[in-house]
Design an enzyme around this catalytic site. Structure first.
Site, mmCIF file in Angstrom:
data_model
loop_
_atom_site.group_PDB
_atom_site.id
_atom_site.type_symbol
_atom_site.label_atom_id
_atom_site.label_comp_id
_atom_site.label_asym_id
_atom_site.label_seq_id
_atom_site.Cartn_x
_atom_site.Cartn_y
_atom_site.Cartn_z
ATOM 1 C CB ALA A 217 7.555 44.648 32.763
ATOM 2 N N PRO A 218 7.940 42.353 30.409
ATOM 3 C CG PRO A 218 7.160 41.350 28.446
ATOM 4 C CD PRO A 218 8.280 42.213 28.976
ATOM 5 N N GLY A 219 7.969 39.837 31.620
ATOM 6 C CA GLY A 219 8.067 38.659 32.480
ATOM 7 C C GLY A 219 8.749 37.439 31.893
ATOM 8 N N GLY A 220 9.517 37.620 30.822
ATOM 9 C CA GLY A 220 10.207 36.470 30.218
ATOM 10 C C GLY A 220 11.170 35.778 31.181
ATOM 11 C CG ASP A 236 9.596 46.666 34.775
ATOM 12 O OD1 ASP A 236 9.132 47.769 34.446
ATOM 13 O OD2 ASP A 236 10.449 46.047 34.106
ATOM 14 C CG ASP A 256 14.721 53.186 40.466
ATOM 15 O OD1 ASP A 256 15.339 52.234 39.936
ATOM 16 O OD2 ASP A 256 15.119 54.365 40.420
ATOM 17 C CE LYS A 301 21.974 48.739 24.510
ATOM 18 N NZ LYS A 301 21.865 47.900 23.351
HETATM 19 C C1 LIG Z 1 14.695 44.480 28.501
HETATM 20 S S1 LIG Z 1 13.302 44.795 29.452
HETATM 21 C C2 LIG Z 1 13.178 43.384 30.464
HETATM 22 C C3 LIG Z 1 12.595 42.190 29.781
HETATM 23 C C4 LIG Z 1 12.350 41.056 30.751
HETATM 24 N N1 LIG Z 1 13.602 40.526 31.312
HETATM 25 C C5 LIG Z 1 11.620 39.915 30.087
HETATM 26 O O1 LIG Z 1 12.198 38.830 29.974
HETATM 27 O O2 LIG Z 1 10.469 40.080 29.695
HETATM 28 C C6 LIG Z 1 13.854 45.985 30.573
HETATM 29 C C7 LIG Z 1 12.843 46.365 31.616
HETATM 30 O O3 LIG Z 1 13.510 47.140 32.601
HETATM 31 C C8 LIG Z 1 12.588 48.065 33.112
HETATM 32 N N2 LIG Z 1 13.347 49.121 33.798
HETATM 33 C C9 LIG Z 1 14.138 50.087 33.263
HETATM 34 N N3 LIG Z 1 14.693 50.826 34.253
HETATM 35 C C10 LIG Z 1 14.245 50.288 35.410
HETATM 36 C C11 LIG Z 1 14.456 50.607 36.787
HETATM 37 N N4 LIG Z 1 15.265 51.610 37.150
HETATM 38 N N5 LIG Z 1 13.848 49.839 37.708
HETATM 39 C C12 LIG Z 1 13.044 48.822 37.359
HETATM 40 N N6 LIG Z 1 12.806 48.486 36.088
HETATM 41 C C13 LIG Z 1 13.399 49.206 35.125
HETATM 42 C C14 LIG Z 1 11.786 48.516 31.917
HETATM 43 O O4 LIG Z 1 10.525 48.996 32.343
HETATM 44 C C15 LIG Z 1 11.671 47.207 31.105
HETATM 45 O O5 LIG Z 1 10.459 46.554 31.385
#
Ligand SMILES: C[S@@+](CC[C@H](N)C(=O)[O-])C[C@H]1O[C@@H](n2cnc3c(N)ncnc32)[C@H](O)[C@@H]1O
Length: 357
Positions: A217-220, A236, A256, A301
């Site tokens: 999310a949001p989906g990039g 997500d 998760d 990270k």
């Molecule tokens: C940096 S953002 C991702 C942005 C995404 N790649 C984009 O291009 O829009 C990180 C995402 O990881 C999700 N997240 C964090 N821990 C997670 C988990 N254990 N399982 C699934 N999603 C997780 C968060 O909800 C967040 O939406």
């Protein structure tokens, strides 16, 4: 030529220096690096007089994580007269192999960018003079780099076209697609440009492939996969962009990412979850050793300290786990231009693939 000039992200000079020192030592070259915090470049000086020229041909550029671009030269040219910078710089270039292009760069800092105008202005007479002296020719395996560090100081050098970044200063000029749901979309696009050769995109990023996007999310990132015509399971608990969901190619699963398991193997796994690097690496390893995916792009990270050591630890762990599972794979990391306090990893299974078993 005993001087390597290495561009890096501002703030990552120590990582860049540690990496080049390690790689050079492994290749049998010894030297020392000069760094200044937030300068956005590192200088590595080899003990051997021609060490830099040999190194830039021997070390695979793709192996370097924190270096965006590099070139070998004789070192800083100082005390350039402001009324005639041309003569001393031409004298330095005299011993260089002829190059196919002149690339004028600046360190990637605000101060550096202010010198951009000087570089551009200087490039016109410099190009003409280089052509007259047959130092700039139509085709060559070398390219010539020029970086002004101040109005009176510059570095010039060469890099092999086939062993350097395809982008000026290692910075890709990617346009933000207006319909993509987040700027993070550029990270996955840049990763593909870096890790997947252009001529292989049609086979490796192909229509109708299946992909899983963990932390979608949001989906990039999902947007990039959909743009290639893939079908995506987007994992997500957060909301996905509505227009992207309307494509009909995305299945949003609230789960998760660390415990989700695919029903069937997929071609691509991408993961942009911000978590401990070791936890992400462990999860990627599980997906690959279980045969759930063929190719992966993931983000690590970086911690506040020991950033280079942490990446190497994750790399070694992944390599060891692939080896003990009998999987031949390529594993690479890069701090991409669109990465901040992170690096991007890429893993591709070559053989034997348990894919689909
Ligand atoms: C940096 S953002 C991702 C942005 C995404 N790649 C984009 O291009 O829009 C990180 C995402 O990881 C999700 N997240 C964090 N821990 C997670 C988990 N254990 N399982 C699934 N999603 C997780 C968060 O909800 C967040 O939406």
């Amino acid at each position: 030529m005993n001087h390597l000039f290495l561009h890096c992200r501002p703030g990552f000079e120590k990582e860049c220096a540690a990496e080049i020192t390690d790689l050079a030592n492994d290749a049998g070259f010894f030297g020392y690096s000069k760094t200044r915090d937030n300068a956005a470049f590192v200088e590595f000086i080899t003990h051997e007089p021609d060490g830099a020229l040999q190194l830039i041909q021997q070390l695979p550029f793709r192996q370097m994580i924190f270096t965006r671009q590099w070139f070998a030269g004789p070192g800083r040219v100082t005390d350039l007269p402001v009324t005639d910078r041309l003569t001393p710089l031409l004298a330095v270039v005299e011993s260089f192999p002829p190059a196919g292009a002149l690339i004028v760069e600046t360190p990637d800092t605000n101060d550096g960018k202010e010198l951009g105008a000087l570089g551009k202005k200087f490039a016109v007479p410099f190009t003409k003079a280089l052509q007259t002296r047959k130092k700039l020719i139509n085709r060559s395996a070398w390219q010539l780099h020029l970086v002004f560090l101040s109005g009176t100081e510059a570095c010039v050098g060469v890099s092999p076209v086939a062993n350097s970044s395809q982008w000026v200063m290692g910075i890709p000029r990617l346009r933000m697609p207006s319909s993509a749901p987040s700027r993070a979309t550029l990270k996955l696009e840049e990763a593909w440009h870096h890790f997947v050769p252009a001529q292989e995109w049609d086979d490796r990023l192909a229509l109708s492939m299946k992909a899983v996007d963990l932390g979608a999310a949001p989906g990039g990132w999902t947007w990039q996969l959909v743009k290639r015509g893939m079908f995506v399971d987007a994992i997500d608990n957060g909301p996905m962009d509505k227009a992207l969901m309307d494509s009909g190619q995305v299945n949003h699963i609230l789960a998760d990412g660390f415990v989700y398991e695919p029903k069937k193997p997929v071609d691509w796994l991408v993961c942009d979850i911000v978590d401990k690097p070791a936890r992400v690496a462990g999860m990627i390893s599980r997906w690959v050793t279980k045969g759930w995916c063929r190719e992966v792009v993931f983000n690590l990270k970086l911690p506040m300290k020991q950033r280079y050591a942490e990446v190497k630890k994750c790399e070694e762990r992944l390599m060891a786990e692939m080896e003990s599972a009998g999987i031949r794979a390529t594993i690479n990391f890069k701090q991409l231009y669109h990465d901040r306090e992170e690096v991007t990893g890429h893993l591709r299974v070559l053989s034997p693939s348990r894919f689909g078993q």
